[in-house]
Design an enzyme around this catalytic site. Structure first.
Site, mmCIF file in Angstrom:
data_model
loop_
_atom_site.group_PDB
_atom_site.id
_atom_site.type_symbol
_atom_site.label_atom_id
_atom_site.label_comp_id
_atom_site.label_asym_id
_atom_site.label_seq_id
_atom_site.Cartn_x
_atom_site.Cartn_y
_atom_site.Cartn_z
ATOM 1 N N GLY A 8 40.615 50.466 39.586
ATOM 2 C CA GLY A 8 40.317 49.233 40.030
ATOM 3 C C GLY A 8 41.628 49.149 41.319
ATOM 4 O O GLY A 8 41.727 47.787 41.685
ATOM 5 N N GLY A 11 41.543 46.396 44.677
ATOM 6 C CA GLY A 11 41.556 45.012 44.429
ATOM 7 C C GLY A 11 42.701 44.537 44.294
ATOM 8 O O GLY A 11 44.223 44.847 45.123
ATOM 9 N N GLN A 12 43.584 42.995 44.154
ATOM 10 C CA GLN A 12 45.058 42.300 44.434
ATOM 11 C C GLN A 12 46.029 43.149 43.536
ATOM 12 O O GLN A 12 46.557 43.317 44.108
ATOM 13 C CB GLN A 12 44.637 41.273 43.683
ATOM 14 C CG GLN A 12 45.533 40.088 44.908
ATOM 15 C CD GLN A 12 45.483 38.809 43.831
ATOM 16 O OE1 GLN A 12 45.449 38.802 42.868
ATOM 17 N NE2 GLN A 12 46.335 37.312 44.439
ATOM 18 N N ILE A 35 34.995 51.756 42.609
ATOM 19 C CA ILE A 35 33.280 51.302 42.910
ATOM 20 C C ILE A 35 33.705 51.626 44.245
ATOM 21 O O ILE A 35 32.581 52.157 44.911
ATOM 22 C CB ILE A 35 32.831 50.458 41.914
ATOM 23 C CG1 ILE A 35 31.715 50.378 42.167
ATOM 24 C CG2 ILE A 35 32.781 48.743 42.877
ATOM 25 C CD1 ILE A 35 30.755 49.549 40.447
ATOM 26 N N TYR A 142 35.953 35.017 29.785
ATOM 27 C CA TYR A 142 37.428 35.891 30.571
ATOM 28 C C TYR A 142 38.120 36.269 29.591
ATOM 29 O O TYR A 142 38.592 36.564 29.317
ATOM 30 C CB TYR A 142 37.876 35.530 32.148
ATOM 31 C CG TYR A 142 39.142 35.518 32.824
ATOM 32 C CD1 TYR A 142 38.962 37.441 33.077
ATOM 33 C CD2 TYR A 142 39.917 35.540 32.802
ATOM 34 C CE1 TYR A 142 40.012 37.942 33.198
ATOM 35 C CE2 TYR A 142 40.987 36.349 32.903
ATOM 36 C CZ TYR A 142 41.651 37.227 33.751
ATOM 37 O OH TYR A 142 41.981 38.126 33.910
ATOM 38 N N LYS A 146 40.260 38.997 26.818
ATOM 39 C CA LYS A 146 40.814 39.022 27.096
ATOM 40 C C LYS A 146 41.776 38.922 25.442
ATOM 41 O O LYS A 146 42.370 39.810 25.345
ATOM 42 C CB LYS A 146 42.038 38.484 28.070
ATOM 43 C CG LYS A 146 42.021 38.754 29.125
ATOM 44 C CD LYS A 146 41.876 39.486 29.840
ATOM 45 C CE LYS A 146 41.586 40.638 31.839
ATOM 46 N NZ LYS A 146 42.094 41.852 31.460
HETATM 47 C C1 AKB Z 1 42.101 34.261 36.822
HETATM 48 O O1 AKB Z 1 42.785 32.778 37.531
HETATM 49 O O2 AKB Z 1 41.086 34.325 36.886
HETATM 50 C C2 AKB Z 1 43.114 35.336 36.707
HETATM 51 C C3 AKB Z 1 43.842 34.912 35.483
HETATM 52 C C4 AKB Z 1 44.894 33.356 34.912
HETATM 53 O O3 AKB Z 1 43.897 35.778 34.731
HETATM 54 N N1 AKB Z 1 44.535 35.026 37.737
#
Ligand code: AKB
Length: 320
Positions: A8, A11-12, A35, A142, A146
């Site tokens: 990755g 990415g940022q 990728i 998300y 996590k």
């Molecule tokens: C997001 O905003 O999805 C991410 C995080 C807080 O994990 N920057």
């Protein structure tokens, strides 16, 4: 000497982490991969491999061919995009972690970094100074991925002695590579718009406080955790990591000190609900105690550096 791969790297976080790892451990010892192509310095300063982290045959092949022992796995779909593509986010965020945990279990790699997030917390979590151990009922795709990832990390450590390490990143602010698809992205976009147009329309409400961190702190913290003696790593799910906490209104006021004509307006979208489910600030005693974490950048210093660096970036491309 460790042989490292950053998955990755375009990415940022990955773009900056790769360059810092190369400067500490040598260009040839840090393979960057993604990728898609990364920033020019990442592509040209050391080895680069192109592959899809979901390709279960190619990932171990690359790892073995470079004699990699340490993996930083940063490929993930962030909170905003994950709400749009739930199954894809779950697959990417989970399968990539599980396949690397299995490689560590089989002894193919020795050490794994995997990022968690403040998104593991949810609407029922205490909002202020959220502690390490607390109620965790994430309400976003998300956040669910996590939280599940954290449980898997702890499980693989407990059952298979896998040396996996993790931090719960807050919103990360940086100028090198822009964030993409997250809820905290406003705190990066605002600098570009302030410099280009002296105004910004924010997708969160003015009083929405969120935990944030300037990228140099996040990179230092990540590498410090990975370099610390394993006996100091007491938490194998993921460490709370705290930096700054501010609202869009407070950030705008700080920017106004440098650009007096800057104005901000608010048009909250679907990300407001995500932000409201997260804490406003978190508490990180364990990271400080166990491996000496300490953030350096406050709101004023971060804003000053961001404005300077984004300006430098925009001038040569003819935006200013
Ligand atoms: C997001 O905003 O999805 C991410 C995080 C807080 O994990 N920057």
């Amino acid at each position: 000497m460790n042989k490292i791969i950053v998955i990755g790297a375009s990415g940022q976080i990955g773009s900056e982490l790769t360059m810092e790892l190369r400067s500490r451990f040598g260009n040839d010892n840090v393979v960057a991969s993604d990728i898609k192509n990364a920033a020019e310095d990442v592509m040209t300063s050391g080895p680069f491999e192109t592959f899809d982290v979901m390709d279960e045959a190619r990932v171990p092949e690359v790892i073995k061919s470079h004699n990699i022992d340490t993996v930083y796995l940063l490929a993930a779909m962030l909170s905003g995009n994950a709400e749009k593509f739930p199954k894809k986010a779950w697959d990417l965020n989970m399968k990539s972690l599980l396949s690397l945990l299995d490689m560590a279990k089989e002894g193919i790699i020795k050490k794994l970094f995997w990022p968690s997030s403040i998104a593991v917390f949810g609407p029922t979590t205490p909002k202020r100074n959220t502690p390490q151990l607390t109620v965790m009922e994430p309400s976003t795709v998300y956040g669910i991925s996590k939280q599940a990832g954290e449980r898997w990390c702890e499980y693989y450590y407990a059952k298979h002695k896998v040396d996996v390490r993790s931090v719960r990143y807050p919103g990360l602010i940086s100028y090198k590579t822009e964030a993409g698809g997250g809820t905290t992205d406003y705190a990066v976009e605002i600098f570009y718009e302030a410099i280009k147009n002296s105004k910004y329309e924010c997708f969160l409400k003015e009083e929405t406080a969120l935990p944030m961190m300037f990228m140099p702190d996040a990179i230092r913290g990540t590498i410090d955790l990975m370099e610390t003696d394993p006996s100091h790593v007491k938490i194998r799910s993921s460490y709370n990591l705290s930096g700054i906490s501010f609202t869009p209104k407070e950030l705008a006021a700080e920017i106004k000190k440098h650009i007096p004509e800057f104005t901000i307006t608010y048009k909250p979208d679907f990300r407001q609900q995500i932000a409201e489910s997260w804490p406003g600030s978190i508490e990180d005693t364990e990271a400080r105690k166990d491996w000496g974490w300490k953030h350096e950048f406050g709101l004023a210093e971060m804003t000053r550096v961001m404005l300077e660096e984004v300006k430098k970036k925009l001038v040569p491309v003819g935006v200013l």
